[in-house]
Design an enzyme around this catalytic site. Structure first.
Site, PDB file in Angstrom:
ATOM      1  N   LYS A  93      64.093  -5.506  56.793  1.00  0.00           N
ATOM      2  CA  LYS A  93      64.585  -5.726  58.160  1.00  0.00           C
ATOM      3  C   LYS A  93      65.738  -6.731  58.228  1.00  0.00           C
ATOM      4  O   LYS A  93      66.590  -6.646  59.088  1.00  0.00           O
ATOM      5  CB  LYS A  93      63.441  -6.172  59.067  1.00  0.00           C
ATOM      6  N   GLU A 115      63.215  -7.131  70.865  1.00  0.00           N
ATOM      7  CA  GLU A 115      61.848  -6.692  71.116  1.00  0.00           C
ATOM      8  C   GLU A 115      61.110  -6.756  69.790  1.00  0.00           C
ATOM      9  O   GLU A 115      61.717  -6.717  68.734  1.00  0.00           O
ATOM     10  CB  GLU A 115      61.858  -5.244  71.623  1.00  0.00           C
ATOM     11  N   SER A 374      59.610  -0.986  50.957  1.00  0.00           N
ATOM     12  CA  SER A 374      60.263  -1.622  52.106  1.00  0.00           C
ATOM     13  C   SER A 374      59.875  -3.079  52.323  1.00  0.00           C
ATOM     14  O   SER A 374      60.647  -3.849  52.876  1.00  0.00           O
ATOM     15  CB  SER A 374      59.988  -0.816  53.379  1.00  0.00           C
TER      16      SER A 374
HETATM   17  C1  LIG Z   1      59.053  -2.548  60.121  1.00  0.00           C
HETATM   18  C2  LIG Z   1      58.680  -2.067  58.788  1.00  0.00           C
HETATM   19  C3  LIG Z   1      58.705  -0.686  58.467  1.00  0.00           C
HETATM   20  C4  LIG Z   1      59.002   0.392  59.457  1.00  0.00           C
HETATM   21  O1  LIG Z   1      60.242   0.355  60.064  1.00  0.00           O
HETATM   22  P1  LIG Z   1      61.400   1.392  59.704  1.00  0.00           P
HETATM   23  O2  LIG Z   1      62.410   1.161  60.744  1.00  0.00           O
HETATM   24  O3  LIG Z   1      60.799   2.776  59.758  1.00  0.00           O
HETATM   25  O4  LIG Z   1      61.868   1.072  58.349  1.00  0.00           O
HETATM   26  C5  LIG Z   1      58.420  -0.313  57.160  1.00  0.00           C
HETATM   27  N1  LIG Z   1      58.096  -1.218  56.232  1.00  0.00           N
HETATM   28  C6  LIG Z   1      58.044  -2.547  56.505  1.00  0.00           C
HETATM   29  C7  LIG Z   1      57.678  -3.492  55.413  1.00  0.00           C
HETATM   30  C8  LIG Z   1      58.331  -3.012  57.783  1.00  0.00           C
HETATM   31  O5  LIG Z   1      58.276  -4.323  58.049  1.00  0.00           O
END
Ligand SMILES: *Cc1c(COP(=O)(O)O)cnc(C)c1O
Length: 391
Positions: A93, A115, A374
């Site tokens: 993020k 948000e 992610s």
């Molecule tokens: C917020 C988040 C997501 C999901 O958000 P996307 O916009 O779909 O990437 C996925 N993995 C993690 C670790 C997150 O914090």
């Protein structure tokens, strides 16, 4: 150097998806953001600044780790992990919040609003607001502030003001409404920093642009390691920002499969219908009145009834495959990756890992697949502890 692939939205339209379904007064504000963003992305100075913070603050580039033990355990294609979990604040993020706050600064904003659902985007926004010394207000559903009190405290530590939103159901959707209202009223000095590849134009295009650094790096890294492109790239899909960033530089590589992994409990792409929610058109889980349905995923970041417009488009033309994984399977993958690789993944990312473990054995050993990790799972350890204890 451009970090975006060749799929560029004309006025924020991706086929029939995307667009800006918003009131007139908001449209004017968004158009201004769109034109300022266009200026920035053509400006080498902006690019240089963005790269500077990615390197010196976020810690990029992060590695593409060969998961040797997981590969041996699964048999079949080599599994590589793109390590967004190693970024400052522990997830992808921050790539987006750095990019957007640089834009906000250019636009002369004196105040940042955002948000947040579970609080991850709120924390990433509060982080960059602290870095650039801008006051920051985070809108969060009251129900969510109660569930995620530690994230509220984190944002406060970072100097942000968290406003619990009581209207509606006190959830993410209500927080978005209040944030947009704030933007309409205060656009002269306020920038709205949106958290995923969703919402009205230009947000999906902009968020993709900043997150594309993921696949820019992974493509270079896999070519260095394997001498050829991967058979598939996998990423979990909530709103779709880590996935679109992980896919961007492979969209034109027709032999690379792009696989978006959704929770079976909130599968907007796999089970949704085209609908307009939150100011844009996408596949969404809606009731008979086109209102977003409540969803429940064990991974808070994937708990969204819609999905980015570009994912919706890529699905509609058959370029992106969409699969689902249950919360139970994700929980298993969470534990497996921890045990065999010493990497505790976020519950969101665990969905992608779970599908990779099914896919790898079906592919030849001389092929590779990339899983976008992610985020890291530290934030989820308590929740997993409760789930396993109560089993
Ligand atoms: C917020 C988040 C997501 C999901 O958000 P996307 O916009 O779909 O990437 C996925 N993995 C993690 C670790 C997150 O914090």
């Amino acid at each position: 150097m451009s970090i975006q692939s060749s799929v560029v939205a004309a006025e924020g339209k991706f086929g029939d998806f995307g667009g800006s379904y918003v009131p007139e007064e908001l449209l004017a504000v968004l158009s201004n953001i769109a034109s300022e963003f266009e200026k920035c992305r053509k400006d080498p100075e902006f690019e240089k600044e963005f790269r500077y913070y990615l390197k010196e603050y976020v810690g990029r580039e992060n590695p593409l780790t060969f998961a040797k033990n997981l590969t041996e355990r699964c048999g079949g294609a080599k599994i590589y992990l793109k390590r967004e979990d190693l970024n400052h604040t522990g997830a992808h993020k921050i790539n987006n919040t750095i990019g957007q706050i640089l834009l906000a600064k250019r636009m002369g904003a004196k105040r940042i609003i955002a948000e947040t659902g579970a609080g991850q985007h709120g924390v990433a926004t509060a982080t960059v607001a602290a870095l650039f010394g801008l006051p920051c207000t985070i809108y969060m559903g009251k129900y969510d502030t109660e569930r995620q009190s530690l994230n509220v405290f984190r944002m406060e530590l970072l100097g942000a003001t968290v406003v619990p939103v009581e209207k509606g159901q006190g959830r993410l959707k209500d927080a978005v409404d209040v944030a947009l209202q704030d933007l309409v009223e205060n656009h002269a000095n306020t920038y709205y920093l949106l958290g995923s590849a969703v919402g009205p134009h230009p947000y999906p295009t902009m968020v993709k642009y900043f997150q594309s650094v993921i696949s820019e790096e992974s493509k270079r890294q896999i070519l260095e390691k394997e001498g050829k492109l991967p058979a598939a790239v996998l990423a979990c899909v909530g709103g779709g920002s880590n996935a679109i960033g992980a896919f961007a530089h492979y969209i034109d590589e027709k032999n690379v499969r792009l696989i978006g992994v959704e929770p079976a409990e909130a599968a907007s792409l796999a089970e949704g219908v085209p609908a307009v929610i939150h100011g844009f058109k996408c596949y969404a889980l809606v009731d008979e009145h086109d209102n977003p349905k409540p969803t429940y995923s064990i991974a808070a970041g994937l708990d969204y009834p819609g999905v980015g417009p570009e994912h919706s488009y890529l699905k509609s033309i058959g370029r992106e495959e969409n699969v689902t994984v249950t919360g139970h399977e994700a929980l298993e993958a969470f534990q497996t990756l921890s045990k065999v690789e010493g990497i505790i993944p976020a519950l969101e990312s665990s969905h992608a890992v779970a599908y990779a473990m099914k896919l790898a054995p079906t592919l030849p050993k001389d092929e590779s697949i990339i899983v976008n990790l992610s985020g890291r799972g530290d934030k989820d350890v308590r929740q997993v502890y409760e789930m396993l204890k109560n089993k």
